[in-house]
Design an enzyme around this catalytic site. Sequence first.
Site, PDB file in Angstrom:
ATOM      1  N   SER A  97      -5.192   1.130  -4.742  1.00  0.00           N
ATOM      2  CA  SER A  97      -4.201   0.186  -4.220  1.00  0.00           C
ATOM      3  C   SER A  97      -3.867  -0.901  -5.225  1.00  0.00           C
ATOM      4  O   SER A  97      -4.757  -1.511  -5.823  1.00  0.00           O
ATOM      5  CB  SER A  97      -4.727  -0.461  -2.933  1.00  0.00           C
ATOM      6  OG  SER A  97      -3.858  -1.476  -2.491  1.00  0.00           O
ATOM      7  N   ASP A  98      -2.574  -1.143  -5.397  1.00  0.00           N
ATOM      8  CA  ASP A  98      -2.142  -2.299  -6.176  1.00  0.00           C
ATOM      9  C   ASP A  98      -2.671  -3.572  -5.513  1.00  0.00           C
ATOM     10  O   ASP A  98      -2.756  -3.650  -4.285  1.00  0.00           O
ATOM     11  CB  ASP A  98      -0.609  -2.377  -6.199  1.00  0.00           C
ATOM     12  CG  ASP A  98      -0.031  -1.638  -7.395  1.00  0.00           C
ATOM     13  OD1 ASP A  98      -0.811  -1.199  -8.244  1.00  0.00           O
ATOM     14  OD2 ASP A  98       1.202  -1.500  -7.459  1.00  0.00           O
ATOM     15  N   LYS A  99      -2.986  -4.538  -6.329  1.00  0.00           N
ATOM     16  CA  LYS A  99      -3.435  -5.825  -5.783  1.00  0.00           C
ATOM     17  C   LYS A  99      -2.257  -6.626  -5.241  1.00  0.00           C
ATOM     18  O   LYS A  99      -2.221  -6.983  -4.066  1.00  0.00           O
ATOM     19  CB  LYS A  99      -4.164  -6.636  -6.856  1.00  0.00           C
ATOM     20  CG  LYS A  99      -4.624  -8.019  -6.374  1.00  0.00           C
ATOM     21  CD  LYS A  99      -5.253  -8.823  -7.480  1.00  0.00           C
ATOM     22  CE  LYS A  99      -4.219  -9.382  -8.436  1.00  0.00           C
ATOM     23  NZ  LYS A  99      -3.398 -10.467  -7.825  1.00  0.00           N
TER      24      LYS A  99
END
Length: 811
Positions: free
Chosen positions: A317-319
């Site tokens: 997951s992208d932050k």
Amino acid sequence: MTASIISAKQAKDSNVKDLLKQLNSSEKGLTSDEVKTRIQEYGPNAIEEKEESLLLKYLKNFWGPIPWLIEFAAILSLIVQHWEDFFIISSLLLFNSFISFFEEYNAANALKVLQSKLALKATVLRDGKWSEVLAANLVPGDVIRVRMGFVVPADAKLLSGKYLQVDQSALTGESLPVELSENDVVYSGSIIKQGEANAIVFATGVHTYFGKTTELLLDKSQKSEFQKAIEKIGNFLIIFDLFLIAIIFPVALLNNISLIDIVQFSLVLTVSAVPVALPAVLSVTMVTGAAVLTKKGAIVKKLVAIEEMAGVDILCSDKTGTLTLNKLSISTVDVYDNVADSEVLLAAALTTNSVTPDAIDQSILDTVKQRDEVNSRFSQTKIIEFSPFNPDSKRSEATVELDGKKFKVSKGAPQVIAELVKTESAQKWVIKEVEDLALKGYRALAVSQTDQNGNWILLGMLALFDPPRPDTKETVRLTNQMGLDVKMITGDHKAIAVQLAKEIDLGTHIISLNPDEKEKDLRLVNFKQVNGFAQVLPEHKYDIVDILQDEHHLVAMTGDGVNDAPALKKATVGIAVSNATDAARSAADIVLTEPGLSTIVDGIRESRKIFGRMENYSIYRIVETIRILVFITLSILAYKFFPITTIMVVLLALLNDIPIMAISVDNVEESKKPIRWHINNILSEATFIGLVGVVITFIAFYIGLNVFHLDPGSTLQTFVYLKLSVAGHFTVFVARTKKHFWSIKPSKYLLMAVILTQSIATLFSVYGIFLPAIGWGMALFIWAFAFVEFLIEDTLKVQFLKMRASFEDGH
């Protein structure tokens, strides 16, 4: 006066001034009235698909191996003048063709609705103002703006811009981006990799050089592993059926049954074994799931992605924007060497894209507007040249003039600005500031400008804060319970990632990937223990997915930028987050319209439910095939006659397909861990239940023959038919859960479908419609008998699954 149609060659050969004249346009764009006239003349900026007529689509359902079998059986009935058989078999053919046509039609319409939500948009200059419109509404003569990550919406000639890097690989096959500048032509469907420019549209829709932009269309031809497995089950059932027919055929001939009757019965028996409803069930189940996900903020581009998500065990997951709010604000302005904070803010503001600002630029501009003295000087400054931020240089730069002085300003990643400044004291200050700010969860942005000698000097640092979303911590906890391993992927500093990981209880084993990281080094990492990666470049994302897949993981990867496209394509499920670039959206399988990790988790949960429904269908279909085919085969071998007639087999097949459609919306037990296709487990469970059904059906057959003394050539066949029909539909409730049938209630649609079909079967049997009548007494006995069988099967199923689980644990 309107514009004439201009070819790509003409546009290339013409200079900007001549082209504008030919298009009867200017660098100020068109007016709304001109646009209306031109869209009527040229049509929409889209490639109109040639749709098949509805009649042709319907008739196609009569062509193929399964329809041929049914059609051949109907022809044989016609030849021997078995009118009732002909009517029922023809009804089966028409019913199956109608169901397939109706569901495919609905699925196609649903996909069109979903696809329309992903329509490309364009930034266009009309009536002297920049605005965003659907790309389909562009016309020749429009002035558009293209920037990094955008898919070029029409053929256009560049009016301004220092240079662009354009990826034309989808159109020309060239792997490397091409560099373009003013007067060059960009083609519809190509992707802007770097830079920003204005351009004049000279061709739209069918008049574009390549004539189509199909890269963003849904890929309906791809088959998932799950679909392939379902097809394998279908093939298994057909082969099993043919094997038993090979046994029945000689025995029937030896008992003086006519060849035509044997062939007809064998064909119809094959039809009953074939999973005729399979394509419709797949379409209905997946489209229903896609519609549910759309309401939850996830648009499904490729339906197979729904099934693949059920097996995903790692979510990268992208932050920013997914784990966090993506609402940056300036917390503090830290100055270097007694520089005024207003100077730091002004220099930062001068390197922003004020027309189409990103999140960082917007936070700076918002802060500047709140400072009157800074805002005043900002409006007085003339920007001579501007180079927007790009992921390679990691900074933006502008040449400006203020108070009669020309100088350059730049803002960007602290380590990049520190290298630009090149003084040891400034570099040490930057390192310390980044570490201090990171410990507080802040993101650092360094600002610099040139002095009178053209040397870069450090001004200071902006502290930006992007807090976690309110639901992120709880969602991470839920994903862990679901057997999903969430790994944070961020381009930010390691300390920032660690601070966020602490806040959301993700785990703080974060690995920093420096820009020189190579894949061979990544392969030395123990991915099982890693909670995330910091300072990640786009190519790292691809490597991370590749390595995880080599370790037999199914990976979902999120992304938003043009350089994320390779990783999104490589991932088992590529997810473009909300506000992603057109390039990322085109490469992804699923596009989010709502921010946050919870939307992705909802998608995974829904996909597991869909997988569960498909698994239930598979078990049910195999059970019924084994029960009917094995019973009929053994009956013919033992008693030398057909226990049910051709018309009864057709009725079983016809009525069985109705509740099957309701399985697509049935309530199912959501798996607590990722699901993969274990065909051996499916076959073992279905075979066990099916053989139990065969034994109990023979008990019913014995009671009908020797206790009730029913006529073997008449009422006994109706007796057996009704038993197979009612018990068969009770099996739906056995197959739909791994626990006892009462553990999860069925949907009202499934319940109503079963009640409806079995009421029809009962009325046919009681009153002798197409069948010899047996009366209400026999019918009620069969219902009671079938219910007892249902309870026995359900109990034995639970015990069998417990024994199998114990055996598997022991090995």
